[in-house]
Design a protein around this motif. Structure first.
Motif, PDB file in Angstrom:
ATOM      1  N   ALA A 295      63.987 -35.695  13.404  1.00  0.00           N
ATOM      2  CA  ALA A 295      63.705 -37.109  13.670  1.00  0.00           C
ATOM      3  C   ALA A 295      62.272 -37.416  13.253  1.00  0.00           C
ATOM      4  O   ALA A 295      61.340 -36.709  13.640  1.00  0.00           O
ATOM      5  CB  ALA A 295      63.919 -37.417  15.139  1.00  0.00           C
TER       6      ALA A 295
ATOM      7  N   HIS B 210      73.801 -40.531  11.092  1.00  0.00           N
ATOM      8  CA  HIS B 210      74.265 -41.883  11.406  1.00  0.00           C
ATOM      9  C   HIS B 210      73.130 -42.890  11.534  1.00  0.00           C
ATOM     10  O   HIS B 210      73.373 -44.099  11.487  1.00  0.00           O
ATOM     11  CB  HIS B 210      75.077 -41.861  12.702  1.00  0.00           C
ATOM     12  CG  HIS B 210      76.280 -40.963  12.635  1.00  0.00           C
ATOM     13  ND1 HIS B 210      77.370 -41.235  11.852  1.00  0.00           N
ATOM     14  CD2 HIS B 210      76.538 -39.771  13.253  1.00  0.00           C
ATOM     15  CE1 HIS B 210      78.272 -40.274  11.987  1.00  0.00           C
ATOM     16  NE2 HIS B 210      77.785 -39.369  12.831  1.00  0.00           N
ATOM     17  N   ASP B 211      71.909 -42.398  11.683  1.00  0.00           N
ATOM     18  CA  ASP B 211      70.781 -43.310  11.927  1.00  0.00           C
ATOM     19  C   ASP B 211      69.633 -42.936  10.991  1.00  0.00           C
ATOM     20  O   ASP B 211      68.879 -42.000  11.257  1.00  0.00           O
ATOM     21  CB  ASP B 211      70.345 -43.217  13.390  1.00  0.00           C
ATOM     22  CG  ASP B 211      69.484 -44.405  13.817  1.00  0.00           C
ATOM     23  OD1 ASP B 211      69.201 -45.268  12.958  1.00  0.00           O
ATOM     24  OD2 ASP B 211      69.095 -44.457  14.998  1.00  0.00           O
ATOM     25  N   GLY B 212      69.515 -43.660   9.875  1.00  0.00           N
ATOM     26  CA  GLY B 212      68.486 -43.354   8.885  1.00  0.00           C
ATOM     27  C   GLY B 212      68.905 -42.191   8.009  1.00  0.00           C
ATOM     28  O   GLY B 212      70.048 -41.746   8.005  1.00  0.00           O
TER      29      GLY B 212
ATOM     30  N   GLN C  41      74.489 -42.736   2.185  1.00  0.00           N
ATOM     31  CA  GLN C  41      74.298 -42.243   3.548  1.00  0.00           C
ATOM     32  C   GLN C  41      74.822 -40.811   3.651  1.00  0.00           C
ATOM     33  O   GLN C  41      75.904 -40.512   3.159  1.00  0.00           O
ATOM     34  CB  GLN C  41      75.022 -43.139   4.555  1.00  0.00           C
ATOM     35  CG  GLN C  41      74.639 -42.878   6.003  1.00  0.00           C
ATOM     36  CD  GLN C  41      73.164 -43.160   6.295  1.00  0.00           C
ATOM     37  OE1 GLN C  41      72.548 -43.965   5.614  1.00  0.00           O
ATOM     38  NE2 GLN C  41      72.624 -42.488   7.294  1.00  0.00           N
TER      39      GLN C  41
ATOM     40  N   ASP D  44      65.080 -42.139   3.231  1.00  0.00           N
ATOM     41  CA  ASP D  44      64.739 -42.893   4.441  1.00  0.00           C
ATOM     42  C   ASP D  44      64.377 -41.958   5.597  1.00  0.00           C
ATOM     43  O   ASP D  44      64.820 -40.803   5.655  1.00  0.00           O
ATOM     44  CB  ASP D  44      65.926 -43.761   4.880  1.00  0.00           C
ATOM     45  CG  ASP D  44      66.110 -44.973   3.996  1.00  0.00           C
ATOM     46  OD1 ASP D  44      65.110 -45.528   3.520  1.00  0.00           O
ATOM     47  OD2 ASP D  44      67.277 -45.370   3.788  1.00  0.00           O
TER      48      ASP D  44
ATOM     49  N   LYS E 258      66.055 -41.128  11.932  1.00  0.00           N
ATOM     50  CA  LYS E 258      65.661 -41.753  13.195  1.00  0.00           C
ATOM     51  C   LYS E 258      66.114 -40.984  14.425  1.00  0.00           C
ATOM     52  O   LYS E 258      65.589 -41.208  15.521  1.00  0.00           O
ATOM     53  CB  LYS E 258      66.193 -43.185  13.228  1.00  0.00           C
ATOM     54  CG  LYS E 258      65.582 -44.060  12.137  1.00  0.00           C
ATOM     55  CD  LYS E 258      66.111 -45.480  12.188  1.00  0.00           C
ATOM     56  CE  LYS E 258      65.490 -46.321  11.073  1.00  0.00           C
ATOM     57  NZ  LYS E 258      66.026 -47.705  11.073  1.00  0.00           N
ATOM     58  N   ALA E 259      67.081 -40.108  14.260  1.00  0.00           N
ATOM     59  CA  ALA E 259      67.557 -39.321  15.402  1.00  0.00           C
ATOM     60  C   ALA E 259      68.221 -38.053  14.888  1.00  0.00           C
ATOM     61  O   ALA E 259      68.788 -38.034  13.798  1.00  0.00           O
ATOM     62  CB  ALA E 259      68.554 -40.131  16.239  1.00  0.00           C
ATOM     63  N   ASN E 260      68.126 -36.999  15.669  1.00  0.00           N
ATOM     64  CA  ASN E 260      68.777 -35.727  15.380  1.00  0.00           C
ATOM     65  C   ASN E 260      68.212 -35.093  14.097  1.00  0.00           C
ATOM     66  O   ASN E 260      67.014 -35.156  13.869  1.00  0.00           O
ATOM     67  CB  ASN E 260      70.298 -35.906  15.323  1.00  0.00           C
ATOM     68  CG  ASN E 260      70.853 -36.426  16.638  1.00  0.00           C
ATOM     69  OD1 ASN E 260      70.472 -35.968  17.711  1.00  0.00           O
ATOM     70  ND2 ASN E 260      71.734 -37.406  16.564  1.00  0.00           N
TER      71      ASN E 260
ATOM     72  N   LYS F  19      68.771 -33.957   9.710  1.00  0.00           N
ATOM     73  CA  LYS F  19      69.423 -34.094   8.411  1.00  0.00           C
ATOM     74  C   LYS F  19      69.194 -32.788   7.657  1.00  0.00           C
ATOM     75  O   LYS F  19      68.059 -32.346   7.493  1.00  0.00           O
ATOM     76  CB  LYS F  19      68.831 -35.268   7.631  1.00  0.00           C
ATOM     77  CG  LYS F  19      69.229 -35.336   6.156  1.00  0.00           C
ATOM     78  CD  LYS F  19      68.460 -36.461   5.459  1.00  0.00           C
ATOM     79  CE  LYS F  19      68.615 -36.457   3.965  1.00  0.00           C
ATOM     80  NZ  LYS F  19      67.823 -37.544   3.319  1.00  0.00           N
TER      81      LYS F  19
END
Length: 202
Positions: free
Chosen positions: A118, A149-151, A164, A184, A187-189, A191
């Motif tokens: 994150a 799922h977020d960013g 994505q 990008d 934002k969470a968790n 990648k």
């Protein structure tokens, strides 16, 4: 492995071709095993570099670099299996564009497994061939190893095209300035990706 490939299409707002190939890896467990490999080797992890230097304002990640010679070692078997899948993707990519049949045989050099936590990112717009040190690169490639799922998306600026991360989604694109892009902020968790280049023989 070609008969197992799942070719997909990237929809762009532009009518012109974007030359970004997309496939879905049929064996999703490969992604899980590469992530497991990454987490089992903290001693191999280093801060991600951009332009041959570490700068968290440009890129913020943890990377493991894999060298071609590593693939001959038994504990790198899962990476070798992945490269076989990637080769099948490139064969399919080349089949879509007749001009590529006249290219010399391309090689894969050192490549990376990367973890973005994150706040992690590759925010600077860049291409994969920017100087003499990277002039031999022809294509870049990347497989997303997990869903984000977020960013965390990859945005190709000239095409207003965002991808994505989804587990097993694999892309190949030209290394030139025409395919400038950025990653990008996650934002969470986490990648996870495995990524590198195809280049002219040395």
């Amino acid at each position: 492995m070609n008969d197992k490939l799942i070719r997909q299409h990237i929809q762009s707002a532009h009518a012109l071709p974007h030359f970004i190939g997309l496939w879905q890896m049929p064996q999703a467990a490969i992604c899980d095993n590469i992530i497991q490999f990454f987490e089992m080797h903290p001693e191999m992890q280093t801060s991600g570099m951009a332009g041959f230097k570490v700068d968290d304002e440009i890129k913020k990640s943890q990377d493991i670099s894999i060298y071609p010679k590593d693939l001959n070692q038994p504990n790198f078997q899962i990476i070798k299996t992945y490269i076989e899948f990637l080769f099948a993707c490139y064969q399919d990519y080349a089949a879509q564009w007749d001009f590529l049949q006249i290219f010399p045989k391309l090689e894969i050099g050192t490549f990376n497994i990367q973890r973005y936590e994150a706040g992690g990112h590759f925010k600077r717009v860049h291409s994969e061939r920017l100087n003499l040190e990277s002039a031999h690169r022809v294509f870049a490639w990347m497989t997303y190893l997990n869903d984000v799922h977020d960013g965390g998306g990859t945005h190709f600026t000239h095409y207003d095209l965002s991808i994505q991360p989804q587990k097993g989604k694999t892309i190949i694109w030209p290394a030139e300035w025409t395919h400038a892009h950025y990653g990008d902020v996650v934002k969470a968790n986490y990648k996870y990706v495995i990524t590198g280049w195809m280049h002219f023989p040395a």
